[in-house]
Motif scaffolding. Sequence first.
Motif, PDB file in Angstrom:
ATOM      1  N   PHE A 101      -8.503  78.913  40.189  1.00 50.12           N
ATOM      2  CA  PHE A 101      -7.058  78.718  39.842  1.00 50.12           C
ATOM      3  C   PHE A 101      -7.342  78.562  38.236  1.00 50.12           C
ATOM      4  O   PHE A 101      -6.548  79.230  37.490  1.00 50.12           O
ATOM      5  CB  PHE A 101      -6.495  77.488  40.130  1.00 50.12           C
ATOM      6  N   GLY A 102      -8.299  78.145  37.524  1.00 49.91           N
ATOM      7  CA  GLY A 102      -8.562  78.071  36.216  1.00 49.91           C
ATOM      8  C   GLY A 102      -8.846  79.299  35.551  1.00 49.91           C
ATOM      9  O   GLY A 102      -8.300  79.694  34.384  1.00 49.91           O
ATOM     10  N   LEU A 103      -9.469  80.256  36.101  1.00 46.13           N
ATOM     11  CA  LEU A 103      -9.916  81.471  35.833  1.00 46.13           C
ATOM     12  C   LEU A 103      -8.562  82.446  35.717  1.00 46.13           C
ATOM     13  O   LEU A 103      -8.443  83.050  34.543  1.00 46.13           O
ATOM     14  CB  LEU A 103     -10.863  82.084  36.817  1.00 46.13           C
ATOM     15  N   MET A 104      -8.009  82.493  36.695  1.00 51.73           N
ATOM     16  CA  MET A 104      -6.701  83.106  36.772  1.00 51.73           C
ATOM     17  C   MET A 104      -5.624  82.785  35.829  1.00 51.73           C
ATOM     18  O   MET A 104      -5.071  83.674  35.123  1.00 51.73           O
ATOM     19  CB  MET A 104      -6.189  83.241  38.170  1.00 51.73           C
ATOM     20  N   SER A 105      -5.462  81.581  35.612  1.00 52.26           N
ATOM     21  CA  SER A 105      -4.628  80.941  34.503  1.00 52.26           C
ATOM     22  C   SER A 105      -5.191  81.318  33.143  1.00 52.26           C
ATOM     23  O   SER A 105      -4.249  81.791  32.289  1.00 52.26           O
ATOM     24  CB  SER A 105      -4.493  79.431  34.603  1.00 52.26           C
ATOM     25  N   GLY A 106      -6.376  81.372  32.972  1.00 44.02           N
ATOM     26  CA  GLY A 106      -6.976  81.626  31.707  1.00 44.02           C
ATOM     27  C   GLY A 106      -6.723  83.274  31.231  1.00 44.02           C
ATOM     28  O   GLY A 106      -6.551  83.401  30.360  1.00 44.02           O
ATOM     29  N   LEU A 107      -6.747  83.867  32.429  1.00 43.66           N
ATOM     30  CA  LEU A 107      -6.465  85.396  32.261  1.00 43.66           C
ATOM     31  C   LEU A 107      -5.078  85.776  32.033  1.00 43.66           C
ATOM     32  O   LEU A 107      -4.575  86.872  32.148  1.00 43.66           O
ATOM     33  CB  LEU A 107      -7.115  86.163  33.376  1.00 43.66           C
ATOM     34  N   GLY A 108      -4.088  84.625  32.182  1.00 44.10           N
ATOM     35  CA  GLY A 108      -2.781  85.039  32.224  1.00 44.10           C
ATOM     36  C   GLY A 108      -1.936  85.085  33.337  1.00 44.10           C
ATOM     37  O   GLY A 108      -0.873  85.529  33.524  1.00 44.10           O
ATOM     38  N   PHE A 109      -2.751  84.960  34.617  1.00 42.56           N
ATOM     39  CA  PHE A 109      -1.851  85.262  35.799  1.00 42.56           C
ATOM     40  C   PHE A 109      -1.581  83.992  36.624  1.00 42.56           C
ATOM     41  O   PHE A 109      -2.396  83.203  37.050  1.00 42.56           O
ATOM     42  CB  PHE A 109      -3.040  85.895  36.689  1.00 42.56           C
ATOM     43  N   ASP A 110      -0.443  83.584  36.361  1.00 36.26           N
ATOM     44  CA  ASP A 110       0.212  82.527  37.185  1.00 36.26           C
ATOM     45  C   ASP A 110       0.044  82.358  38.666  1.00 36.26           C
ATOM     46  O   ASP A 110       0.092  81.519  39.468  1.00 36.26           O
ATOM     47  CB  ASP A 110       1.697  82.049  36.723  1.00 36.26           C
TER      48      ASP A 110
ATOM     49  N   GLU B 100     -14.581  79.776  30.808  1.00 32.95           N
ATOM     50  CA  GLU B 100     -14.542  78.222  31.039  1.00 32.95           C
ATOM     51  C   GLU B 100     -13.305  77.962  31.986  1.00 32.95           C
ATOM     52  O   GLU B 100     -12.259  77.997  31.600  1.00 32.95           O
ATOM     53  CB  GLU B 100     -14.505  77.501  29.668  1.00 32.95           C
ATOM     54  N   ALA B 101     -13.720  77.294  32.981  1.00 30.41           N
ATOM     55  CA  ALA B 101     -12.613  76.950  33.974  1.00 30.41           C
ATOM     56  C   ALA B 101     -13.038  75.930  34.688  1.00 30.41           C
ATOM     57  O   ALA B 101     -14.039  75.647  35.496  1.00 30.41           O
ATOM     58  CB  ALA B 101     -12.410  78.071  35.041  1.00 30.41           C
ATOM     59  N   ASN B 102     -12.200  74.679  34.734  1.00 29.02           N
ATOM     60  CA  ASN B 102     -12.475  73.546  35.577  1.00 29.02           C
ATOM     61  C   ASN B 102     -13.876  72.885  35.288  1.00 29.02           C
ATOM     62  O   ASN B 102     -14.507  72.370  36.287  1.00 29.02           O
ATOM     63  CB  ASN B 102     -12.364  73.998  36.934  1.00 29.02           C
ATOM     64  N   GLY B 103     -14.290  73.061  34.050  1.00 31.57           N
ATOM     65  CA  GLY B 103     -15.678  72.568  33.639  1.00 31.57           C
ATOM     66  C   GLY B 103     -16.816  73.502  33.869  1.00 31.57           C
ATOM     67  O   GLY B 103     -17.941  73.144  33.752  1.00 31.57           O
ATOM     68  N   GLN B 104     -16.569  74.586  34.375  1.00 33.15           N
ATOM     69  CA  GLN B 104     -17.723  75.482  34.930  1.00 33.15           C
ATOM     70  C   GLN B 104     -17.595  76.860  34.139  1.00 33.15           C
ATOM     71  O   GLN B 104     -16.532  77.101  33.425  1.00 33.15           O
ATOM     72  CB  GLN B 104     -17.663  75.911  36.164  1.00 33.15           C
ATOM     73  N   ARG B 105     -18.594  77.468  34.082  1.00 33.42           N
ATOM     74  CA  ARG B 105     -18.667  78.813  33.321  1.00 33.42           C
ATOM     75  C   ARG B 105     -18.704  79.858  34.422  1.00 33.42           C
ATOM     76  O   ARG B 105     -19.621  79.701  35.297  1.00 33.42           O
ATOM     77  CB  ARG B 105     -20.021  78.610  32.572  1.00 33.42           C
ATOM     78  N   ILE B 106     -17.670  80.672  34.525  1.00 29.71           N
ATOM     79  CA  ILE B 106     -17.371  81.543  35.771  1.00 29.71           C
ATOM     80  C   ILE B 106     -17.496  83.016  35.240  1.00 29.71           C
ATOM     81  O   ILE B 106     -16.825  83.397  34.204  1.00 29.71           O
ATOM     82  CB  ILE B 106     -15.856  81.300  36.415  1.00 29.71           C
ATOM     83  N   ALA B 107     -18.431  83.865  35.837  1.00 31.04           N
ATOM     84  CA  ALA B 107     -18.657  85.098  35.687  1.00 31.04           C
ATOM     85  C   ALA B 107     -17.672  85.998  36.159  1.00 31.04           C
ATOM     86  O   ALA B 107     -17.551  85.609  37.709  1.00 31.04           O
ATOM     87  CB  ALA B 107     -20.078  85.523  35.907  1.00 31.04           C
ATOM     88  N   PHE B 108     -16.940  86.857  35.619  1.00 33.34           N
ATOM     89  CA  PHE B 108     -16.082  87.642  36.361  1.00 33.34           C
ATOM     90  C   PHE B 108     -16.002  89.340  35.957  1.00 33.34           C
ATOM     91  O   PHE B 108     -16.631  89.453  35.024  1.00 33.34           O
ATOM     92  CB  PHE B 108     -14.615  87.097  36.220  1.00 33.34           C
ATOM     93  N   SER B 109     -15.271  90.038  36.604  1.00 35.23           N
ATOM     94  CA  SER B 109     -15.011  91.453  36.075  1.00 35.23           C
ATOM     95  C   SER B 109     -13.717  91.809  36.357  1.00 35.23           C
ATOM     96  O   SER B 109     -13.077  91.153  37.096  1.00 35.23           O
ATOM     97  CB  SER B 109     -15.968  92.375  36.891  1.00 35.23           C
ATOM     98  N   LEU B 110     -13.108  92.613  35.399  1.00 32.63           N
ATOM     99  CA  LEU B 110     -11.871  92.885  35.146  1.00 32.63           C
ATOM    100  C   LEU B 110     -11.472  94.205  35.100  1.00 32.63           C
ATOM    101  O   LEU B 110     -12.112  94.951  34.063  1.00 32.63           O
ATOM    102  CB  LEU B 110     -11.001  91.763  34.169  1.00 32.63           C
ATOM    103  N   GLY B 111     -10.481  94.814  35.755  1.00 32.53           N
ATOM    104  CA  GLY B 111      -9.976  96.234  35.826  1.00 32.53           C
ATOM    105  C   GLY B 111      -8.834  96.411  36.339  1.00 32.53           C
ATOM    106  O   GLY B 111      -8.295  95.721  37.262  1.00 32.53           O
TER     107      GLY B 111
END
Length: 286
Positions: free
Chosen positions: A83-92, A10-21
């Motif tokens: 920006f919201g996605l990356m902040s939520g993942l812990g990346f400033d 959940e980022a900026n009022g949206q649901r963002i699909a992502f992949s992380l590795g």
Amino acid sequence: MGGFTDGFAEANGQRIAFSLGGSGPPLLLLHGFPQTRALWWRVAPVLADRFTVVTADLRGYGGSSKPEGAEHYTFREMGNDMFGLMSGLGFDRFHLAGHDRGARTGYRMALDDEARLMSLTLMDIVSTDHLLDPLHRNVATAYYHWFFLAQPKPFPETLILADPDYFFESCLLGWGGARLSDFAVDQLAAYREAWRDPDTVGAMCDDYRATLKHDFAMDRDEAGRTLTLPAHVLYGADGAMARAYDVPATWRGRLCEMDARALPGGHFFIDTAPEATAEALLGLLS
């Protein structure tokens, strides 16, 4: 994509699909039209040896949410999602590389909050204001979809949904240096699954409506700004942008510290030359 975890944020009022590795400094990869984060399936695993790689679907695309209305699809709103996605993942702070609409989103993110980006890589674009004003007839011919998709609802949606594969595959092949056989079968299947969704088609039209209604004016008003972060410009040697412009020259004055390179292929060189793309990114980002 092997070694990657898929998720939603959940980022900026949206649901963002992502992949992380991967592991190492964070790197956000953004796709463009008419694709999804599947664009990076053959590039991201290579980069993951040296970076923590995040690939994300822009709002309106792939698995991300699809609000109705052009006002929701400015590059500023798309950038705030990321920006919201990356902040939520812990990346400033993080590296960012984007292609097409993803590159335009990345450029807006740098204009809005340059300090959060460790570097910016723009792939096969000139700035929105430079493309639209003045508009060269050869660019208008090649990039006619900008103006078709921006027509009032439901005109473009109705025509596209009559045969979405035909329309979107014509886009994949229409901007230089590609045949359908150049696209990996699994990635092409992922693109087709996404663009056959009526909500996705509507969202992509709203994306382009937003460009003409909102983004052009925002970029024009800041055309005199120079970004000082490390920046890279990659473009397809045989693509429509390279035929119409000296692509690196269009960015001089906007990007202070810039390295530019042409890669083999057209607009979709990430799909058609993934090894060369990954090698170029590793060299530039390292």
